[in-house]
Design an enzyme around this catalytic site. Sequence first.
Site, PDB file in Angstrom:
ATOM      1  N   GLY A   1       2.493   8.963   6.343  1.00 42.38           N
ATOM      2  CA  GLY A   1       2.320   9.654   7.611  1.00 42.38           C
ATOM      3  C   GLY A   1       2.414  11.163   7.443  1.00 42.38           C
ATOM      4  O   GLY A   1       3.204  11.664   6.636  1.00 42.38           O
TER       5      GLY A   1
ATOM      6  N   GLU B   1      15.135   9.101  15.481  1.00 40.43           N
ATOM      7  CA  GLU B   1      15.711   8.439  14.317  1.00 40.43           C
ATOM      8  C   GLU B   1      16.764   9.365  13.723  1.00 40.43           C
ATOM      9  O   GLU B   1      16.449  10.519  13.417  1.00 40.43           O
ATOM     10  CB  GLU B   1      14.630   8.126  13.275  1.00 40.43           C
ATOM     11  CG  GLU B   1      13.657   7.062  13.734  1.00 40.43           C
ATOM     12  CD  GLU B   1      12.620   6.701  12.682  1.00 40.43           C
ATOM     13  OE1 GLU B   1      12.633   7.321  11.589  1.00 40.43           O
ATOM     14  OE2 GLU B   1      11.798   5.799  12.935  1.00 40.43           O
TER      15      GLU B   1
ATOM     16  N   ARG C   1      -4.798  -0.085   5.595  1.00 37.05           N
ATOM     17  CA  ARG C   1      -4.250  -0.683   4.375  1.00 37.05           C
ATOM     18  C   ARG C   1      -3.050  -1.568   4.662  1.00 37.05           C
ATOM     19  O   ARG C   1      -2.970  -2.700   4.174  1.00 37.05           O
ATOM     20  CB  ARG C   1      -3.848   0.432   3.394  1.00 37.05           C
ATOM     21  CG  ARG C   1      -5.015   1.144   2.721  1.00 37.05           C
ATOM     22  CD  ARG C   1      -4.513   2.206   1.764  1.00 37.05           C
ATOM     23  NE  ARG C   1      -3.812   3.279   2.468  1.00 37.05           N
ATOM     24  CZ  ARG C   1      -4.376   4.421   2.833  1.00 37.05           C
ATOM     25  NH1 ARG C   1      -5.650   4.638   2.557  1.00 37.05           N
ATOM     26  NH2 ARG C   1      -3.696   5.353   3.462  1.00 37.05           N
TER      27      ARG C   1
ATOM     28  N   PRO D   1     -14.474  -0.908  14.963  1.00 37.84           N
ATOM     29  CA  PRO D   1     -14.456  -2.172  14.215  1.00 37.84           C
ATOM     30  C   PRO D   1     -14.480  -1.924  12.712  1.00 37.84           C
ATOM     31  O   PRO D   1     -15.048  -0.938  12.238  1.00 37.84           O
ATOM     32  CB  PRO D   1     -15.748  -2.868  14.674  1.00 37.84           C
ATOM     33  CG  PRO D   1     -16.128  -2.211  15.952  1.00 37.84           C
ATOM     34  CD  PRO D   1     -15.650  -0.791  15.849  1.00 37.84           C
TER      35      PRO D   1
ATOM     36  N   ARG E   1      -9.599   2.404  16.245  1.00 43.05           N
ATOM     37  CA  ARG E   1     -10.610   3.364  16.690  1.00 43.05           C
ATOM     38  C   ARG E   1     -12.005   2.770  16.670  1.00 43.05           C
ATOM     39  O   ARG E   1     -12.861   3.126  17.476  1.00 43.05           O
ATOM     40  CB  ARG E   1     -10.551   4.618  15.816  1.00 43.05           C
ATOM     41  CG  ARG E   1      -9.380   5.523  16.095  1.00 43.05           C
ATOM     42  CD  ARG E   1      -9.292   6.668  15.120  1.00 43.05           C
ATOM     43  NE  ARG E   1      -8.992   6.213  13.758  1.00 43.05           N
ATOM     44  CZ  ARG E   1      -8.811   7.005  12.729  1.00 43.05           C
ATOM     45  NH1 ARG E   1      -8.934   8.314  12.878  1.00 43.05           N
ATOM     46  NH2 ARG E   1      -8.524   6.522  11.537  1.00 43.05           N
TER      47      ARG E   1
ATOM     48  N   ARG F   1       5.229   4.142  13.888  1.00 43.25           N
ATOM     49  CA  ARG F   1       6.030   5.283  14.305  1.00 43.25           C
ATOM     50  C   ARG F   1       6.608   4.981  15.680  1.00 43.25           C
ATOM     51  O   ARG F   1       5.970   4.344  16.525  1.00 43.25           O
ATOM     52  CB  ARG F   1       5.185   6.570  14.361  1.00 43.25           C
ATOM     53  CG  ARG F   1       4.829   7.140  13.006  1.00 43.25           C
ATOM     54  CD  ARG F   1       6.032   7.742  12.302  1.00 43.25           C
ATOM     55  NE  ARG F   1       5.682   8.420  11.058  1.00 43.25           N
ATOM     56  CZ  ARG F   1       5.680   7.845   9.862  1.00 43.25           C
ATOM     57  NH1 ARG F   1       5.969   6.550   9.756  1.00 43.25           N
ATOM     58  NH2 ARG F   1       5.381   8.546   8.778  1.00 43.25           N
TER      59      ARG F   1
ATOM     60  N   HIS G   1      14.339   2.216   9.684  1.00 41.13           N
ATOM     61  CA  HIS G   1      13.148   2.768   9.031  1.00 41.13           C
ATOM     62  C   HIS G   1      13.203   2.553   7.511  1.00 41.13           C
ATOM     63  O   HIS G   1      13.227   3.502   6.727  1.00 41.13           O
ATOM     64  CB  HIS G   1      12.984   4.254   9.348  1.00 41.13           C
ATOM     65  CG  HIS G   1      11.567   4.734   9.167  1.00 41.13           C
ATOM     66  ND1 HIS G   1      11.056   5.823   9.822  1.00 41.13           N
ATOM     67  CD2 HIS G   1      10.550   4.273   8.390  1.00 41.13           C
ATOM     68  CE1 HIS G   1       9.793   6.012   9.474  1.00 41.13           C
ATOM     69  NE2 HIS G   1       9.466   5.079   8.595  1.00 41.13           N
ATOM     70  N   ILE G   2      13.174   1.278   7.118  1.00 33.87           N
ATOM     71  CA  ILE G   2      13.300   0.919   5.705  1.00 33.87           C
ATOM     72  C   ILE G   2      12.036   0.246   5.169  1.00 33.87           C
ATOM     73  O   ILE G   2      12.084  -0.472   4.179  1.00 33.87           O
ATOM     74  CB  ILE G   2      14.520   0.014   5.465  1.00 33.87           C
ATOM     75  CG1 ILE G   2      14.458  -1.253   6.350  1.00 33.87           C
ATOM     76  CG2 ILE G   2      15.811   0.785   5.716  1.00 33.87           C
ATOM     77  CD1 ILE G   2      15.513  -2.283   6.023  1.00 33.87           C
ATOM     78  N   GLY G   3      10.900   0.506   5.816  1.00 33.05           N
ATOM     79  CA  GLY G   3       9.659  -0.160   5.419  1.00 33.05           C
ATOM     80  C   GLY G   3       9.322  -0.029   3.948  1.00 33.05           C
ATOM     81  O   GLY G   3       8.877  -0.980   3.318  1.00 33.05           O
TER      82      GLY G   3
ATOM     83  N   ILE H   1       6.130  -1.237  13.106  1.00 34.00           N
ATOM     84  CA  ILE H   1       6.515  -0.672  11.806  1.00 34.00           C
ATOM     85  C   ILE H   1       5.749   0.628  11.541  1.00 34.00           C
ATOM     86  O   ILE H   1       5.702   1.087  10.405  1.00 34.00           O
ATOM     87  CB  ILE H   1       6.293  -1.692  10.658  1.00 34.00           C
ATOM     88  CG1 ILE H   1       4.862  -2.256  10.645  1.00 34.00           C
ATOM     89  CG2 ILE H   1       7.283  -2.828  10.765  1.00 34.00           C
ATOM     90  CD1 ILE H   1       3.898  -1.521   9.794  1.00 34.00           C
TER      91      ILE H   1
END
Length: 361
Positions: free
Chosen positions: A117, A307, A196, A220, A218, A278, A326-328, A276
């Site tokens: 991000g 956060e 992704r 297809p 946004r 923001r 926030h442990i992705g 997951i």
Amino acid sequence: MKPVRLMKVFVTRRIPPEGLAALARAAEVQVGDFRCMDSQDRTFKPHVVQAHPTPPSPRGRCQVERWDSDEPIPDKELERGVAGAHGLLCLLTDRVDKRLLDAAGANLKVISTMSVGVDHLALDEIKKRGIRVGYTPDVLTDATAELAVSLLLTTCRRLPEAIEEVRNGGWTSWKPLWMCGYGLTQSTVGIIGLGRIGQAIARRLKPFGIQKFLYTGRQPRPQEAAEFQAEFVSTPKLAAESDFIIVACSLTPATKGLCNKDFFQQMKKTAVFVNISRGDVVNQDDLYQALADGQIAAAGLDVTTPEPLPTNHHLLTLKNCVILPHIGSATYGTRNTMSLLAANNLLAGLRGEPMPSELKL
């Protein structure tokens, strides 16, 4: 002989060892040039790191300064640290805005963020100044997708509640309707953002026997969606028809507050919501009301606003809301790889070379 001009690099936090070692191993970094800004007494202290045995080339040597703490650097210290820097290695918690760019000055040519991000970066202002930006896509996709599936299962099967019942004596005997949750088999899963990470989540959920995937975004993405036979639908349709909804989109002006009162009212009362991406994609007051009123069954959040979430926040009073800090991307391997990519982006940018992962502005 003229003295060699050192390029200054500022690192806003302690980073995992592979990234730190990359800065040291690179020919541009010399032993003894590393310094740490001590987070306690605010003074610079030497921090010697092992360097590559090959002597550094005079061209492009760096002096690297690092905020020596796991906690965020205060704004004033960040402005002081970045002043005169040629390169900045930052984290997603560091807001790089016009004020900080002004504090850095005209030397700043490269910003490398240890994140996918980039909503913490003032990209328009950065582009205006001709500064290059490196980021870390792809390398955290798998870890974040694994966490998303873990959070979904934890939430829909009410695992925190069940664990608490074991601890507090609420577990008395096997009961047919006690601690029942919702299963994935034959369900419809809606994914907001089939990028992704969204694709990686769908790939992991498919073996659970998902009947149908829906997605929105946004535009297809037929090639990516073909693997899951996923159907592109409007956001209201996704909300209304999904048993499980996972938010995996980027934070943009278009997605800020996307999941609000109207969105939750369109969802099934038995639906489970997971975010997951923001925190600002979700209106948390509206989410609280939807959960408290039984408008939706449960929610799992790995991201919030702010956060960390204050310990007295009303979402934390709900049994049907699971919140993680926030442990992705928080696996040892992933964080090391992120730090290495961030370091390599920075060094390549300082050399004027192509970055491994550059954000084209």
